[in-house]
Design an enzyme around this catalytic site. Structure first.
Site, mmCIF file in Angstrom:
data_model
loop_
_atom_site.group_PDB
_atom_site.id
_atom_site.type_symbol
_atom_site.label_atom_id
_atom_site.label_comp_id
_atom_site.label_asym_id
_atom_site.label_seq_id
_atom_site.Cartn_x
_atom_site.Cartn_y
_atom_site.Cartn_z
ATOM 1 N N GLU A 1 -78.084 -44.306 86.525
ATOM 2 C CA GLU A 1 -76.669 -43.947 86.556
ATOM 3 C C GLU A 1 -76.482 -42.513 86.086
ATOM 4 O O GLU A 1 -76.460 -42.251 84.865
ATOM 5 C CB GLU A 1 -75.863 -44.866 85.626
ATOM 6 C CG GLU A 1 -75.906 -46.314 86.010
ATOM 7 C CD GLU A 1 -74.672 -47.049 85.505
ATOM 8 O OE1 GLU A 1 -74.088 -47.794 86.288
ATOM 9 O OE2 GLU A 1 -74.278 -46.853 84.343
ATOM 10 N N GLU B 1 -72.461 -45.274 78.123
ATOM 11 C CA GLU B 1 -71.330 -45.344 77.172
ATOM 12 C C GLU B 1 -71.808 -45.828 75.802
ATOM 13 O O GLU B 1 -71.305 -45.392 74.774
ATOM 14 C CB GLU B 1 -70.232 -46.262 77.748
ATOM 15 C CG GLU B 1 -69.512 -45.590 78.909
ATOM 16 C CD GLU B 1 -69.036 -46.531 80.002
ATOM 17 O OE1 GLU B 1 -68.924 -47.749 79.760
ATOM 18 O OE2 GLU B 1 -68.792 -46.039 81.118
ATOM 19 N N GLY C 1 -67.416 -43.348 86.929
ATOM 20 C CA GLY C 1 -65.957 -43.394 86.821
ATOM 21 C C GLY C 1 -65.277 -42.118 87.263
ATOM 22 O O GLY C 1 -64.091 -41.917 87.011
ATOM 23 N N ASN D 1 -70.083 -54.484 86.411
ATOM 24 C CA ASN D 1 -69.927 -54.280 84.959
ATOM 25 C C ASN D 1 -68.447 -54.031 84.668
ATOM 26 O O ASN D 1 -67.940 -52.942 84.929
ATOM 27 C CB ASN D 1 -70.783 -53.088 84.520
ATOM 28 C CG ASN D 1 -70.617 -52.783 83.039
ATOM 29 O OD1 ASN D 1 -70.095 -53.605 82.280
ATOM 30 N ND2 ASN D 1 -71.042 -51.601 82.631
ATOM 31 N N TRP D 2 -67.806 -55.044 84.134
ATOM 32 C CA TRP D 2 -66.355 -54.928 83.887
ATOM 33 C C TRP D 2 -66.026 -53.991 82.735
ATOM 34 O O TRP D 2 -64.868 -53.610 82.560
ATOM 35 C CB TRP D 2 -65.779 -56.306 83.562
ATOM 36 C CG TRP D 2 -65.731 -57.261 84.710
ATOM 37 C CD1 TRP D 2 -65.947 -56.973 86.037
ATOM 38 C CD2 TRP D 2 -65.438 -58.662 84.646
ATOM 39 N NE1 TRP D 2 -65.799 -58.107 86.789
ATOM 40 C CE2 TRP D 2 -65.489 -59.162 85.961
ATOM 41 C CE3 TRP D 2 -65.139 -59.543 83.605
ATOM 42 C CZ2 TRP D 2 -65.249 -60.500 86.259
ATOM 43 C CZ3 TRP D 2 -64.902 -60.882 83.902
ATOM 44 C CH2 TRP D 2 -64.951 -61.350 85.216
ATOM 45 N N HIS E 1 -76.448 -48.686 78.285
ATOM 46 C CA HIS E 1 -75.486 -48.026 79.174
ATOM 47 C C HIS E 1 -75.136 -46.663 78.563
ATOM 48 O O HIS E 1 -75.084 -46.526 77.338
ATOM 49 C CB HIS E 1 -74.238 -48.897 79.324
ATOM 50 C CG HIS E 1 -73.333 -48.411 80.399
ATOM 51 N ND1 HIS E 1 -72.468 -47.355 80.208
ATOM 52 C CD2 HIS E 1 -73.171 -48.795 81.686
ATOM 53 C CE1 HIS E 1 -71.818 -47.118 81.332
ATOM 54 N NE2 HIS E 1 -72.226 -47.980 82.251
ATOM 55 N N GLY F 1 -68.977 -50.312 88.193
ATOM 56 C CA GLY F 1 -67.894 -50.445 87.228
ATOM 57 C C GLY F 1 -66.564 -50.706 87.933
ATOM 58 O O GLY F 1 -66.239 -51.847 88.282
ATOM 59 N N GLY F 2 -65.808 -49.644 88.158
ATOM 60 C CA GLY F 2 -64.450 -49.746 88.685
ATOM 61 C C GLY F 2 -64.289 -50.660 89.892
ATOM 62 O O GLY F 2 -63.382 -51.500 89.935
HETATM 63 O O1 LIG Z 1 -71.889 -49.741 84.710
HETATM 64 C C1 LIG Z 1 -71.334 -49.187 85.647
HETATM 65 C C2 LIG Z 1 -71.284 -47.748 85.735
HETATM 66 O O2 LIG Z 1 -70.975 -47.141 84.543
HETATM 67 C C3 LIG Z 1 -70.550 -47.205 86.917
HETATM 68 O O3 LIG Z 1 -69.161 -47.215 86.754
HETATM 69 P P1 LIG Z 1 -68.236 -46.794 88.005
HETATM 70 O O4 LIG Z 1 -68.680 -47.652 89.152
HETATM 71 O O5 LIG Z 1 -66.840 -47.094 87.555
HETATM 72 O O6 LIG Z 1 -68.507 -45.348 88.254
#
Ligand SMILES: O=C[C@H](O)COP(=O)(O)O
Length: 252
Positions: free
Chosen positions: A167, A97, A173, A9-10, A95, A234-235
């Site tokens: 998650e 966010e 993050g 997930n960018w 998500h 994500g990252g």
């Molecule tokens: O969608 C991905 C998640 O929010 C995880 O993000 P992360 O791998 O940067 O912790």
């Protein structure tokens, strides 16, 4: 045996040239595998181009959100019809966010899940607890409510086609990963909840991912758990090399 799904997930990152370069490389290097699906969840403006770049490869392209209506007066929104028409296969829904920053509710996410499945898009429905909820021992109850609300009214066949991403919000993050045992405990609970609302057969079919600071160094341990069928990353999905390592872990 459930097929694993590694989804990068960018979020709101990259420009078109970077996105294209990433998917060109991934399209060349992601191997055919009956063990893992590789999915890139990209911002809307890149989707047309990325679907084209991924054509004929083993990389699937996903959106990070969508509206639940097919069309209409919803300025700034993107519909499931549009995504399907482009050749997108998956869509991330709810998500944390989106829930936190854009006030998305369980009810809205449920409408989106129905719309996605009705248009043959695979929803990746995100659930997760805050640190305060974990500390107050509310994790299992909170997750159960989120899962039940997200899946409400879906047929058993639709539930089996849904992906749930667990998650924990405190692990996103932050570099803090839930221990693989803790992550598995919640994923097993999600499977149990799915069983109570559908059947054992469907609960055994549904794909449950873990997300939250997943990286090449910890993915193998996470995927070795009984109820973790992949990752939403994500990252560590922003660089092709790291994404490819995550996918590679899923092929084992
Ligand atoms: O969608 C991905 C998640 O929010 C995880 O993000 P992360 O791998 O940067 O912790």
């Amino acid at each position: 045996m459930r097929k694993k799904v590694i989804a990068g997930n960018w979020k709101m990152n990259k420009v078109l040239a970077e996105a294209n370069q990433f998917v060109e490389e991934a399209a060349e290097k992601v191997p055919e595998s009956d063990k893992v699906d590789a999915v890139v969840c990209a911002p809307f403006p890149f989707l047309t181009s990325l679907v084209e770049k991924a054509k004929g490869s083993h990389v699937k392209i996903a959106a990070q959100n969508m509206h639940y209506e097919d069309n209409g007066a919803f300025t700034g929104e993107v519909s499931p019809v549009m995504l399907k028409d482009l050749g997108v296969t998956h869509v991330v829904l709810g998500h944390s966010e989106r829930r936190e920053l854009f006030a998305e509710t369980d009810e809205l996410i449920n409408k989106k899940a129905h719309a996605a499945l009705n248009h043959k898009l695979t929803p990746i429905v995100c659930v997760g607890e805050t640190l305060a909820q974990r500390d107050a021992n509310e994790t299992m109850n909170h997750i159960e409510i989120q899962v039940k609300n997200a899946l409400a009214g879906l047929t058993e066949e639709q539930v089996a086609k849904t992906i749930i991403a667990y998650e924990p919000i405190w692990a996103i993050g932050t570099g803090k990963t839930a221990s693989s045992e803790d992550a598995n405990e919640v994923c097993a609970h999600i499977r149990h909840v799915v069983k109570t609302i559908t059947s054992e057969v469907t609960a055994e079919k549904i794909v449950i991912q873990y997300g939250g600071s997943v990286k090449p160094a910890n993915i193998e341990e996470l995927l070795a758990q009984s109820d973790i069928d992949g990752a939403l990353v994500g990252g560590a999905s922003l660089e092709a090399e790291s994404f490819l390592q995550l996918v590679e872990a899923g092929t084992k």
